[in-house]
Design an enzyme around this catalytic site. Sequence first.
Site, short mmCIF file in Angstrom:
data_model
loop_
_atom_site.label_atom_id
_atom_site.label_comp_id
_atom_site.label_asym_id
_atom_site.label_seq_id
_atom_site.Cartn_x
_atom_site.Cartn_y
_atom_site.Cartn_z
N THR A 128 86.70 31.49 -45.09
CA THR A 128 85.59 32.12 -44.38
C THR A 128 84.72 32.96 -45.32
OG1 THR A 128 86.97 32.21 -42.41
CG2 THR A 128 85.00 33.57 -42.42
N GLU A 129 83.41 32.89 -45.10
CA GLU A 129 82.46 33.67 -45.88
C GLU A 129 81.57 34.49 -44.95
OE1 GLU A 129 80.36 31.28 -48.70
OE2 GLU A 129 82.19 30.55 -49.66
N SER A 134 82.15 29.88 -38.62
CA SER A 134 82.54 28.60 -38.04
C SER A 134 82.00 27.42 -38.84
CB SER A 134 82.04 28.50 -36.59
OG SER A 134 82.67 29.48 -35.78
N THR A 162 93.48 37.02 -44.51
CA THR A 162 94.79 37.61 -44.21
C THR A 162 95.73 37.46 -45.40
OG1 THR A 162 94.48 37.03 -41.88
CG2 THR A 162 96.71 37.59 -42.58
N ARG A 275 109.31 51.37 -12.67
CA ARG A 275 108.28 52.30 -12.20
C ARG A 275 108.27 52.36 -10.68
NH1 ARG A 275 105.06 56.74 -12.91
NH2 ARG A 275 102.91 56.39 -12.22
N GLN A 343 96.69 46.42 -16.85
CA GLN A 343 96.41 46.89 -15.50
C GLN A 343 97.69 47.25 -14.76
OE1 GLN A 343 93.32 47.30 -14.58
NE2 GLN A 343 93.70 48.01 -12.48
N GLU A 370 90.74 31.12 -36.82
CA GLU A 370 91.12 29.71 -37.02
C GLU A 370 90.42 28.77 -36.03
OE1 GLU A 370 95.00 28.61 -38.23
OE2 GLU A 370 95.54 30.66 -38.77
N SER A 373 86.88 29.64 -29.67
CA SER A 373 87.04 28.82 -28.46
C SER A 373 85.91 27.80 -28.35
CB SER A 373 87.06 29.71 -27.22
OG SER A 373 88.24 30.51 -27.19
#
Length: 388
Positions: A128-129, A134, A162, A275, A343, A370, A373
């Site tokens: 990636t740059e 993408s 990474t 809880r 939630q 990677e 979507s």
Amino acid sequence: MPLDHRLSAEHEELRRTVEAFAHDVVAPKIGEFYEQHAFPYDIVRQMGEMGLFGLPFPEEYGGMGGDYLALGLALEELARVDSSVAITLEAGVSLGAMPVHRFGTEEQKRQWLPRLCSGELLGAFGLTEPECGSDAGGTRTTAVRDEQTGEWVVNGTKCFITNSGTDITGLVTVTAVTGRKPDGSPAISTLIVPSGTPGFTVAAPYSKVGWNASDTRELSFADVRVPAENLLGEEGRGYAQFLRILDEGRIAIAALATGLAQGCVDESVAYAKSRTAFGRPIGANQALQFKLADMEMRAHTARLAWRDAASRLVAGEPFKKEAALAKLYTSEIAVTNAREATQIHGGYGFMNEFPVARMWRDSKILEIGEGTSEVQRMLIARELGLPD
């Protein structure tokens, strides 16, 4: 006869071993690393000693002789507890070591794989740059051959990489334009750049929303010289090589996303049982029971998706579409499960001391890294034979 989706005895033993490690070793410590934005060297060392970094590689190179299904099982179990540790393994194996295994010469494999498989060294994937995320084919980093020395001279910048700046990072495989094809399009090749090479600069760690205990940095290359033999695979085939690596990596990310989604279920079920509100456990409320049932349904379906893609890869069958389907579905339901888990926990879900807070923060990147979507949907549509 019905299909049997159960794991082999060996795969189940591996899953249980990593599950125990995640709960006994990772879970008690990782929150502190996450808060401090610190890389968990001791945990990674133990993962190396367990052989996790060598899972899908041949024993002759120091690997465990396993397969991508084995890697996925380990990633899922780690991510049920923490995604920073899981992505360190995923990137070290799928993106760091796998290009060397798939495309390296025998000499390159013997030089790098034993230490990568043992976890002594980590590898990184320099694709990636800043101006082409993408659009990996729009690579602007260049590598020019010095006709006098035969060396490659690399110039450019990579981002969001990474495992690229740890104390044990050994190499980065870098895509770079090395010429032009007959039609004028860039010929992209892959080069192995060892850490510490003069001109290779690793920036400070990013300040990220999530994955805070993993290492992610920008890399710059200023007249970085690497030997001619550091070319990985055929010259001009780097783009095709990395597309293959990304196809496989999507299965690994899908397994990781499934683990996060299941971890949200695990934490929420335990919380719902303990809880109390208005005199009874909150898990006795049907509205919450239905929410948890939907979360479990998503995690179960996600597991089937990534295991199907992994099984096709292991069997040597086409798997591009199934990998994209798995990555798309698992990443999106991981975000949904993380939101629902937060939630369910109410105000406590907004506190970083609770694992679901980490899971919520860590989930979003799964829809981006990677292959976004949107890219997955493009790949699936293309595999369906729809016109470009």
